[in-house]
Design a protein around this motif. Structure first.
Motif, PDB file in Angstrom:
ATOM      1  N   GLY A  10     -23.599 -12.472  26.985  1.00  0.00           N
ATOM      2  CA  GLY A  10     -23.727 -13.811  27.040  1.00  0.00           C
ATOM      3  C   GLY A  10     -24.657 -14.536  26.012  1.00  0.00           C
ATOM      4  O   GLY A  10     -24.413 -15.642  25.796  1.00  0.00           O
ATOM      5  N   ARG A  26     -14.869 -14.740  30.480  1.00  0.00           N
ATOM      6  CA  ARG A  26     -15.711 -13.653  30.630  1.00  0.00           C
ATOM      7  C   ARG A  26     -14.664 -12.343  29.710  1.00  0.00           C
ATOM      8  O   ARG A  26     -15.336 -11.784  28.983  1.00  0.00           O
ATOM      9  CB  ARG A  26     -16.196 -13.098  31.665  1.00  0.00           C
ATOM     10  CG  ARG A  26     -17.157 -12.142  31.735  1.00  0.00           C
ATOM     11  CD  ARG A  26     -17.284 -11.729  33.254  1.00  0.00           C
ATOM     12  NE  ARG A  26     -18.146 -12.672  34.036  1.00  0.00           N
ATOM     13  CZ  ARG A  26     -17.290 -13.342  35.092  1.00  0.00           C
ATOM     14  NH1 ARG A  26     -16.307 -12.923  35.535  1.00  0.00           N
ATOM     15  NH2 ARG A  26     -18.036 -14.375  35.611  1.00  0.00           N
ATOM     16  N   GLU A  36     -18.685 -19.115  33.402  1.00  0.00           N
ATOM     17  CA  GLU A  36     -18.040 -17.934  33.755  1.00  0.00           C
ATOM     18  C   GLU A  36     -17.796 -17.600  35.141  1.00  0.00           C
ATOM     19  O   GLU A  36     -17.066 -16.648  35.501  1.00  0.00           O
ATOM     20  CB  GLU A  36     -18.681 -16.655  32.948  1.00  0.00           C
ATOM     21  CG  GLU A  36     -18.658 -16.631  31.608  1.00  0.00           C
ATOM     22  CD  GLU A  36     -19.258 -15.364  30.824  1.00  0.00           C
ATOM     23  OE1 GLU A  36     -18.736 -15.079  29.443  1.00  0.00           O
ATOM     24  OE2 GLU A  36     -19.654 -14.544  31.526  1.00  0.00           O
TER      25      GLU A  36
END
Length: 281
Positions: A27, A17, A45
């Motif tokens: 994302g 992340r 993540e």
């Protein structure tokens, strides 16, 4: 349920992340660059899925930080051979460990297992389990004495044997049928319990007999969960392996032992022979 393995996987996800955000991507952006579903990005993540080495190479490149790929893969190698110290796991007693196993078995469809020295926990009677756990607690010394609660939790684990849609393919080295870790009367009852498992729709029970030609030595016990993860218990540590190579290796060992295993009436006779020695007459 927090484990050393899961904590490390969450940490790897957090690092992924960080790389994404440092690259100015959300994302949706990185999923598009990688050609993945956004759900996969989220699972990685959040530590819900274990990345492959190829995933990590692709992620680092997509995030504009290909030089980070080696660091990510180093973290992955740490995941693939996770150690969980028994002393640390049992610091709060044996029951929490048994409760964790209940969850793990209920999330698994097919298990292949092998035990060389002990009757598997899935098949243990309360008396056998109580003596085994008491001895383990004595060995580790600092473990709280919660044997009765741990035995009850172990018995709850066995409920999965009666749930349709699961399969437990278990091999036991014949020596485990003769190992007296409890009084003879308790061992006789344990062997009777094993006989009762033969023929169950969810259980394939094989006994690797003394004197059988073997392709390899009897080795140590291990368990393969859904062909995705291997768990090995040593005296002081629980090991977990998730790499495809390790899972395949243990699968080949299981296959080799299985070729020598006795099933059905032959297995029944081997157990009966051990039963006679435990309690003549």
């Amino acid at each position: 349920m927090s484990t050393d393995f899961q904590s490390a996987r969450i940490a790897l996800g957090a690092r992924l992340r960080e790389l994404r955000t440092e690259g100015g991507l959300n994302g949706k952006d990185i999923a598009a660059r990688l050609g993945w579903a956004r759900s996969k990005v989220s699972r990685l993540e959040n530590g819900k899925q274990t990345a492959t080495a190829e995933d990590l190479d692709a992620w680092a490149a997509a995030a504009g930080a290909p030089e980070q790929a080696d660091d990510l893969k180093s973290r992955l190698r740490g995941l693939e051979s996770q150690q969980r110290s028994w002393r640390r796991q049992l610091a709060a007693g044996q029951r929490p460990v048994q409760d964790r196993y209940v969850v793990e078995y209920r999330s698994t469809t097919v298990v292949r297992g092998y035990e060389a020295t002990v009757i598997p926990g899935l098949f243990q009677t309360p008396d056998y389990a109580r003596h085994l756990m008491a001895k383990n607690a004595e060995l580790l010394q600092s473990t709280p004495r919660d044997t009765d609660a741990a035995v009850q939790a172990r018995m709850r684990r066995q409920e999965v044997l009666y749930e349709t849609g699961r399969l437990f393919r278990v091999l036991i080295w014949e020596g485990a049928l003769h190992a007296l870790i409890c009084p003879r009367e308790a061992m006789a009852g344990q062997l009777d319990r094993i006989v009762g498992l033969i023929g169950m729709s969810t259980v394939e029970l094989g006994i690797v007999p003394f004197g059988a030609p073997l392709k390899l030595s009897p080795k140590h016990g291990f368990w393969i969960f859904d062909e995705e993860r291997v768990v090995v218990e040593t005296i002081n540590t629980e090991l977990q392996f998730e790499s495809a190579d390790d899972v395949a290796l243990y699968g080949r060992v299981w296959d080799g032992l299985n070729e020598a295993a006795a099933y059905g009436p032959h297995a029944h006779r081997l157990i009966a022979r051990a039963r006679t020695q435990m309690h003549p007459g």
